[in-house]
Scaffold this motif. Structure first.
Motif, PDB file in Angstrom:
ATOM      1  N   ASP A 516     -51.659  16.064 118.615  1.00 24.05           N
ATOM      2  CA  ASP A 516     -52.606  17.271 118.045  1.00 24.05           C
ATOM      3  C   ASP A 516     -52.347  16.610 116.619  1.00 24.05           C
ATOM      4  OD1 ASP A 516     -53.843  19.400 118.136  1.00 24.05           O
ATOM      5  OD2 ASP A 516     -52.779  21.272 117.796  1.00 24.05           O
ATOM      6  N   GLY A 517     -52.977  15.582 115.917  1.00 20.47           N
ATOM      7  CA  GLY A 517     -53.091  15.110 114.203  1.00 20.47           C
ATOM      8  C   GLY A 517     -53.717  13.442 114.877  1.00 20.47           C
ATOM      9  N   PHE A 518     -54.449  13.385 113.471  1.00 17.03           N
ATOM     10  CA  PHE A 518     -54.914  12.022 113.532  1.00 17.03           C
ATOM     11  C   PHE A 518     -54.128  11.272 112.361  1.00 17.03           C
ATOM     12  CE2 PHE A 518     -57.084  14.132 109.825  1.00 17.03           C
ATOM     13  CZ  PHE A 518     -56.686  14.104 109.078  1.00 17.03           C
ATOM     14  N   ARG A 519     -54.167   9.862 112.965  1.00 16.32           N
ATOM     15  CA  ARG A 519     -53.572   8.965 111.473  1.00 16.32           C
ATOM     16  C   ARG A 519     -54.558   7.551 111.410  1.00 16.32           C
ATOM     17  NH1 ARG A 519     -48.328   8.040 110.027  1.00 16.32           N
ATOM     18  NH2 ARG A 519     -49.556   6.455 109.357  1.00 16.32           N
ATOM     19  N   PHE A 520     -54.571   7.171 110.333  1.00 14.53           N
ATOM     20  CA  PHE A 520     -55.725   5.537 109.986  1.00 14.53           C
ATOM     21  C   PHE A 520     -55.178   4.899 110.260  1.00 14.53           C
ATOM     22  CE2 PHE A 520     -58.111   9.342 107.983  1.00 14.53           C
ATOM     23  CZ  PHE A 520     -59.046   8.638 107.685  1.00 14.53           C
ATOM     24  N   PHE A 521     -55.106   3.849 110.056  1.00 17.61           N
ATOM     25  CA  PHE A 521     -54.259   2.152 110.658  1.00 17.61           C
ATOM     26  C   PHE A 521     -54.016   2.058 110.235  1.00 17.61           C
ATOM     27  CE2 PHE A 521     -55.240  -1.624 110.505  1.00 17.61           C
ATOM     28  CZ  PHE A 521     -54.101  -2.381 111.442  1.00 17.61           C
ATOM     29  N   GLU A 522     -52.921   1.372 109.802  1.00 13.80           N
ATOM     30  CA  GLU A 522     -52.255   1.043 108.626  1.00 13.80           C
ATOM     31  C   GLU A 522     -51.685  -0.651 109.026  1.00 13.80           C
ATOM     32  OE1 GLU A 522     -49.222   3.074 108.019  1.00 13.80           O
ATOM     33  OE2 GLU A 522     -50.559   5.206 106.462  1.00 13.80           O
ATOM     34  N   PRO A 523     -51.944  -1.246 107.576  1.00 14.56           N
ATOM     35  CA  PRO A 523     -51.628  -2.816 108.095  1.00 14.56           C
ATOM     36  C   PRO A 523     -49.927  -2.768 109.557  1.00 14.56           C
ATOM     37  CG  PRO A 523     -52.676  -2.498 105.867  1.00 14.56           C
ATOM     38  CD  PRO A 523     -52.509  -1.293 106.880  1.00 14.56           C
ATOM     39  N   GLY A 524     -49.228  -2.277 108.742  1.00  9.95           N
ATOM     40  CA  GLY A 524     -47.450  -2.148 109.165  1.00  9.95           C
ATOM     41  C   GLY A 524     -47.887  -2.017 110.525  1.00  9.95           C
ATOM     42  N   MET A 525     -48.812  -1.218 111.544  1.00 12.52           N
ATOM     43  CA  MET A 525     -48.928  -0.275 112.456  1.00 12.52           C
ATOM     44  C   MET A 525     -49.157  -1.772 113.494  1.00 12.52           C
ATOM     45  SD  MET A 525     -51.492   2.343 112.076  1.00 12.52           S
ATOM     46  CE  MET A 525     -50.830   4.496 111.767  1.00 12.52           C
ATOM     47  N   ASP A 526     -49.462  -2.731 113.185  1.00 12.81           N
ATOM     48  CA  ASP A 526     -49.462  -4.513 113.862  1.00 12.81           C
ATOM     49  C   ASP A 526     -48.309  -4.782 114.041  1.00 12.81           C
ATOM     50  OD1 ASP A 526     -50.514  -6.199 115.153  1.00 12.81           O
ATOM     51  OD2 ASP A 526     -51.754  -7.042 113.463  1.00 12.81           O
ATOM     52  N   GLU A 527     -47.449  -5.109 113.097  1.00 12.24           N
ATOM     53  CA  GLU A 527     -46.225  -5.346 112.743  1.00 12.24           C
ATOM     54  C   GLU A 527     -45.314  -4.586 113.788  1.00 12.24           C
ATOM     55  OE1 GLU A 527     -42.751  -7.547 112.349  1.00 12.24           O
ATOM     56  OE2 GLU A 527     -44.697  -8.091 112.559  1.00 12.24           O
ATOM     57  N   LYS A 528     -45.368  -3.012 113.794  1.00 17.91           N
ATOM     58  CA  LYS A 528     -44.238  -2.700 114.528  1.00 17.91           C
ATOM     59  C   LYS A 528     -44.576  -2.498 116.262  1.00 17.91           C
ATOM     60  CE  LYS A 528     -43.535   1.951 111.080  1.00 17.91           C
ATOM     61  NZ  LYS A 528     -43.649   2.493 110.711  1.00 17.91           N
ATOM     62  N   ALA A 529     -46.287  -2.175 116.567  1.00 17.04           N
ATOM     63  CA  ALA A 529     -46.672  -3.000 117.906  1.00 17.04           C
ATOM     64  C   ALA A 529     -46.276  -4.223 118.267  1.00 17.04           C
ATOM     65  CB  ALA A 529     -48.209  -2.558 117.687  1.00 17.04           C
ATOM     66  N   ARG A 530     -46.198  -5.705 117.623  1.00 15.91           N
ATOM     67  CA  ARG A 530     -45.702  -6.810 117.971  1.00 15.91           C
ATOM     68  C   ARG A 530     -43.767  -5.990 118.251  1.00 15.91           C
ATOM     69  NH1 ARG A 530     -43.146 -10.740 116.571  1.00 15.91           N
ATOM     70  NH2 ARG A 530     -42.375  -9.789 114.457  1.00 15.91           N
ATOM     71  N   ARG A 531     -43.459  -5.462 117.412  1.00 13.97           N
ATOM     72  CA  ARG A 531     -41.443  -5.485 118.181  1.00 13.97           C
ATOM     73  C   ARG A 531     -41.604  -4.835 119.353  1.00 13.97           C
ATOM     74  NH1 ARG A 531     -36.576  -4.474 116.350  1.00 13.97           N
ATOM     75  NH2 ARG A 531     -35.377  -2.781 116.886  1.00 13.97           N
ATOM     76  N   ARG A 532     -42.509  -3.483 119.243  1.00 12.44           N
ATOM     77  CA  ARG A 532     -42.723  -2.750 120.800  1.00 12.44           C
ATOM     78  C   ARG A 532     -42.637  -3.869 121.807  1.00 12.44           C
ATOM     79  NH1 ARG A 532     -45.107  -0.481 124.686  1.00 12.44           N
ATOM     80  NH2 ARG A 532     -44.530   1.100 125.484  1.00 12.44           N
ATOM     81  N   ARG A 533     -43.521  -4.776 122.376  1.00 16.36           N
ATOM     82  CA  ARG A 533     -44.269  -5.470 122.693  1.00 16.36           C
ATOM     83  C   ARG A 533     -43.011  -6.710 122.673  1.00 16.36           C
ATOM     84  NH1 ARG A 533     -49.347  -6.053 120.301  1.00 16.36           N
ATOM     85  NH2 ARG A 533     -48.393  -7.678 119.416  1.00 16.36           N
ATOM     86  N   LEU A 534     -42.039  -6.802 122.135  1.00 16.64           N
ATOM     87  CA  LEU A 534     -41.050  -8.077 121.868  1.00 16.64           C
ATOM     88  C   LEU A 534     -39.707  -7.165 122.861  1.00 16.64           C
ATOM     89  CD1 LEU A 534     -42.037  -9.987 118.746  1.00 16.64           C
ATOM     90  CD2 LEU A 534     -41.858 -10.536 120.900  1.00 16.64           C
ATOM     91  N   LEU A 535     -39.825  -5.573 122.186  1.00 12.93           N
ATOM     92  CA  LEU A 535     -38.901  -4.919 123.003  1.00 12.93           C
ATOM     93  C   LEU A 535     -38.918  -5.075 124.328  1.00 12.93           C
ATOM     94  CD1 LEU A 535     -37.962  -2.370 120.450  1.00 12.93           C
ATOM     95  CD2 LEU A 535     -36.220  -3.629 121.128  1.00 12.93           C
ATOM     96  N   GLU A 536     -39.833  -4.592 125.099  1.00 10.51           N
ATOM     97  CA  GLU A 536     -40.500  -4.598 125.796  1.00 10.51           C
ATOM     98  C   GLU A 536     -40.144  -5.863 127.198  1.00 10.51           C
ATOM     99  OE1 GLU A 536     -44.921  -4.227 128.923  1.00 10.51           O
ATOM    100  OE2 GLU A 536     -44.298  -3.288 127.195  1.00 10.51           O
ATOM    101  N   GLN A 537     -40.375  -6.808 126.695  1.00 10.90           N
ATOM    102  CA  GLN A 537     -40.095  -7.982 126.967  1.00 10.90           C
ATOM    103  C   GLN A 537     -38.372  -8.550 126.814  1.00 10.90           C
ATOM    104  OE1 GLN A 537     -42.481 -11.331 124.779  1.00 10.90           O
ATOM    105  NE2 GLN A 537     -43.719 -10.559 125.145  1.00 10.90           N
ATOM    106  N   GLY A 538     -38.039  -7.410 125.804  1.00  9.80           N
ATOM    107  CA  GLY A 538     -36.330  -8.123 125.871  1.00  9.80           C
ATOM    108  C   GLY A 538     -35.625  -7.370 127.055  1.00  9.80           C
ATOM    109  N   LEU A 539     -36.465  -5.748 126.758  1.00  2.00           N
ATOM    110  CA  LEU A 539     -35.481  -5.211 127.961  1.00  2.00           C
ATOM    111  C   LEU A 539     -35.491  -5.353 129.183  1.00  2.00           C
ATOM    112  CD1 LEU A 539     -34.483  -3.206 127.758  1.00  2.00           C
ATOM    113  CD2 LEU A 539     -36.669  -0.996 128.066  1.00  2.00           C
TER     114      LEU A 539
END
Length: 807
Positions: A516-539
């Motif tokens: 129930d809010g909004f967020r603008f894109f920030e460059p660091g989000m891409d890195e966090k998304a990459r970490r999430r993908r790596l965590l999913e692969q590792g999991l």
């Protein structure tokens, strides 16, 4: 026996050929007619290259003949070059004779002749190193080897459509070159000789494999073309049959453009009688309805042009009809024009269907907004529009609570909600903006030509404000929120794909931060998304590699001041990321459905370990909403109890209120089945979700867990004590026990004891421990009168408030 041995030898040879060269027979058998067509294409592909191949052969042979003047091979080189030229001349002569012929097919003999010619050419080029390499200096040897190598590769490419011919040509030259190296080198240079021979051998294998791969692809393509041709022939027959027996009509005009001999079908299509149409100028028939496309038709007829499928719009009675006309001019033997003949058909229904299909192809049928495919096209055009210079604002929106409404109220109500959301978003957007539903409960808004963050904030706040108003569905009001991700080009993405990715990452962050809010894109989000993908692969590999393990936090009975059970917690020690917090990997496991196999493992492992504890000690396991949607949950719990031999009353499952909200009656039925088995059921995080009291009425839980948020300041604020006191009174009246979680201080413990809480758990008792430490903990009794606070260094090993979710 001999036949079986021969078959085994052939199979072994074929397997070896596949491993070394990539050679194998086609997997799909073809009939002889198709085989003839394929052979014809194979031969044609080689014949087309004859002029260039002949030029290359002549030029290379001439270079060698000239270069070897003054060497020991000066006498042989001219005669050899003339042989190559003669062969090339014969090939050019045959090509010249057949260049205008259309080769539809070819027999096996054509392939054999082609192979024989390849053998001759290979022998000619193989003679060059055999007779000229010996006695030549390094320069001439290098020149000869380079030209022979090039001609080998060129021939392999040119003959690759017929692998037998290509392989014959290549290996004749390769064998001759290897033999020439062995003959021309003395004993002192035998080492270098072996190296060069090995290189030739590898080169031949490389070319052979390329020939095999190209031939296989060519064969497959040729087979597909042959099948397509056959299908086209069948389609042609069907089309001709349709024209003969379908609803089309023939039309004819005289030299003056008047209709001649109108057919009954034409009269029916025009809504007139045959007498009315007879001698009527075609121009008058079209002008009666101010036909669209009529001018183009009349212009083509004035210039005696052939036209096909020319669409004109005519008025028939009160209807607008679309006709498709095909016609050609008719001339007498003396060249005099005598009119037009053609065929026509009424394509009104077909055109309406095509327009409908086109509309559906780019429109969402539920909301009437553009769909994902059309939105992608619009976004791509906006990104490349020079006027915008890449300036575009992209909103991604995801509805909150949509799934629960759709599941509980039904899909018609869910569709009505989506329709209302779409209309509200259109009202929030500008006239030039594009609103789309891109799938499920996800929407997108494009504001082309703008890169102003303040404009984006204005639109986002306007959207959130309109969502504050309830949606009226099926006579009831529903509150639905939305999360918004915003990306602004070209900073956040210079291409449509990059901009959409940035908006999606921003949406993911908005949802993670409470919705129930909004967020603008920030460059660091891409890195966090990459970490999430790596965590999913590792999991995904964690279970198979024993990276997951269980720990247990004690639960103490405040009446006896003794441990009554343990809550199961899962931990992940990743070789790549180290100790990963459950608050990070559990949500990932739930989103990618890994929580189901992880939860099954937790149930089996926790019950197996708990079976080794004293019989009065229970084990508690949290279950997530995802696993309650899994039909195998009940069977998994029964299986875990059977394999571990744990008594059902020693197992307690904990669920959150969100689980009940998501799953509805199905969850309540499953909980009742668990109660019938003897398994205890606890309601976790009581008071933090939706309709808590309603669920207490629907299902008689064994235990209520008081959320940590009510315990944190219970010793300081009267409001918190009042809430907990009310919970105690309520559960006592309903015959349920209570346990307070997250108890960290002695003061909190004393307050809870005074309020009548049955059990507690938290750091004031102990941090979570591994199974091996439980016997010692139980033997020491762990009475509260001697319990101490956990040291800060121990707290680092525990993620506060993070309970296991068993799938």
């Amino acid at each position: 026996m001999g036949g079986r041995t021969s078959h085994m030898v052939k199979g072994l040879s074929a397997h070896l050929a596949w491993l070394v060269f990539g050679l194998r027979a086609p997997d799909v058998a073809v009939d002889e007619e198709t085989a003839r067509r394929i052979r014809g294409e194979q031969v044609s592909a080689i014949v087309e290259l004859v002029p260039m191949s002949a030029i290359a052969n002549v030029l290379c042979a001439a270079v060698i003949a000239v270069a070897f003047q003054g060497t020991d091979a000066a006498g042989f080189a001219p005669f050899w070059a003339l042989s190559v030229v003669a062969f090339s001349g014969m090939a050019m002569r045959n090509w010249w004779k057949s260049r205008l012929k259309t080769r539809i097919g070819a027999g096996p003999r054509a392939i054999s002749r082609l192979t024989a010619n390849s053998l001759i050419l290979g022998v000619l080029w193989g003679m060059a190193p055999l007779f000229m390499l010996s006695g030549a200096d390094v320069y001439h040897q290098l020149l000869l080897q380079i030209l022979v190598t090039g001609m080998t590769a060129g021939g392999a490419f040119g003959l690759s459509t017929v692998p037998r011919a290509g392989l014959t040509y290549v290996w004749v030259i390769v064998a001759s070159s290897m033999a020439a190296m062995l003959i021309s080198t003395d004993a002192s240079e035998s080492g270098n000789d072996v190296i060069v021979v090995s290189m030739w051998l590898g080169y031949g294998a490389y070319l052979s494999r390329n020939i095999a791969i190209h031939a296989a692809r060519f064969f497959e393509n040729a087979r597909n073309r042959a099948e397509l041709t056959e299908k086209n022939e069948v389609i042609g027959l069907l089309l001709r049959d349709f024209q003969e027996h379908g609803g089309d009509w023939l039309w004819e005009t005289d030299a003056e453009g008047r209709l001649a001999d109108p057919s009954p079908r034409l009269a029916e299509a025009a809504g007139r009688t045959i007498e009315e149409l007879a001698a009527m100028p075609l121009r008058a028939l079209l002008a009666a309805g101010q036909a669209e496309g009529g001018d183009e038709l009349l212009e083509a007829m004035e210039w005696y042009e052939i036209f096909r499928d020319l669409v004109v719009t005519v008025r028939v009675d009160d209807d607008i009809r679309h006709w498709s006309l095909t016609g050609r001019p008719i001339f007498r033997g003396n060249g005099a024009f005598c009119g037009y003949q053609g065929v026509g058909s009424d394509i009104t229904e077909r055109r309406a269907a095509e327009e409908r299909i086109a509309f559906l192809a780019e429109t969402d049928p539920v909301t009437g907004l553009v769909n994902r495919a059309k939105f992608s096209e619009v976004l791509e055009r906006a990104m490349i529009d020079p006027a915008n210079q890449g300036r575009n604002i992209l909103f991604y929106l995801d509805l909150d609570q949509f799934k629960s409404i759709n599941d509980t109220m039904g899909h018609p109500v869910g569709d009505a909600l989506l329709d209302q959301v779409g209309r509200r978003l259109v009202d929030c957007a500008g006239p030039q903006d594009v609103v789309a539903r891109i799938g499920g409960d996800e929407f997108a808004i494009l504001i082309p030509g703008s890169d102003r963050p303040d404009h984006a904030v204005e639109i986002a706040e306007k959207i959130l404000a309109t969502f504050d108003l309830p949606f009226t569905l099926d006579g009831a009001d529903f509150s639905v929120g939305t999360s918004i991700g915003i990306a602004i080009g070209p900073e956040d993405g210079a291409t449509p794909m990059d901009l959409m990715k940035s908006a999606d990452l921003a949406l993911y962050r908005a949802k993670a931060e409470g919705r129930d809010g909004f967020r603008f894109f920030e460059p660091g989000m891409d890195e966090k998304a990459r970490r999430r993908r790596l965590l999913e692969q590792g999991l995904r590999n964690a279970m198979d590699t024993d990276q997951l393990y269980l720990v247990y936090q004690p639960i103490v009975d405040l009446v006896s001041d003794r441990i009554s059970g343990f809550e199961t917690l899962v931990r992940w020690k990743s070789p790549e990321f180290g100790n990963v917090s459950p608050t990070e990997f559990i949500p990932i496991a739930e989103e990618c459905k890994l929580i189901v196999p992880i939860g099954e493992w937790i149930l089996h492992e926790a019950t197996r370990q708990a079976a080794t504890w004293p019989r009065d000690i229970r084990v508690s396991i949290n279950l997530s909403p995802v696993q309650f949607r899994n039909r195998r949950l009940l069977a998994t719990i029964v299986s875990a109890l059977e394999h571990s031999r744990l008594q059902p009353h020693r197992l307690q499952v904990e669920i959150t209120e969100s689980t009940l909200l998501d799953a509805g009656d199905h969850t309540l039925n499953m909980l009742r089945d668990l109660r019938e088995l003897g398994v205890r059921v606890a309601l976790d995080d009581f008071g933090t979700g939706y309709s808590s009291l309603n669920y207490l009425r629907k299902f008689p839980f064994d235990k209520i867990k008081i959320d940590k948020s009510f315990v944190d300041d219970i010793d300081q604020r009267e409001q918190s004590r009042a809430i907990v006191r009310a919970i105690m009174e309520l559960t006592t009246a309903l015959g349920m026990s209570t346990v307070a979680e997250g108890v960290e201080t002695s003061s909190q413990l004393s307050t809870l004891r005074d309020l009548g809480c049955d059990e507690i758990q938290g750091y004031v008792i102990s941090a979570a421990v591994e199974n091996e430490a439980i016997p010692e903990m139980l033997s020491a009794n762990y009475e509260l009168t001697i319990g101490d606070l956990v040291e800060p260094m121990d707290l680092e090993l525990v993620d506060a408030g993070c309970a296991v979710v068993a799938a």
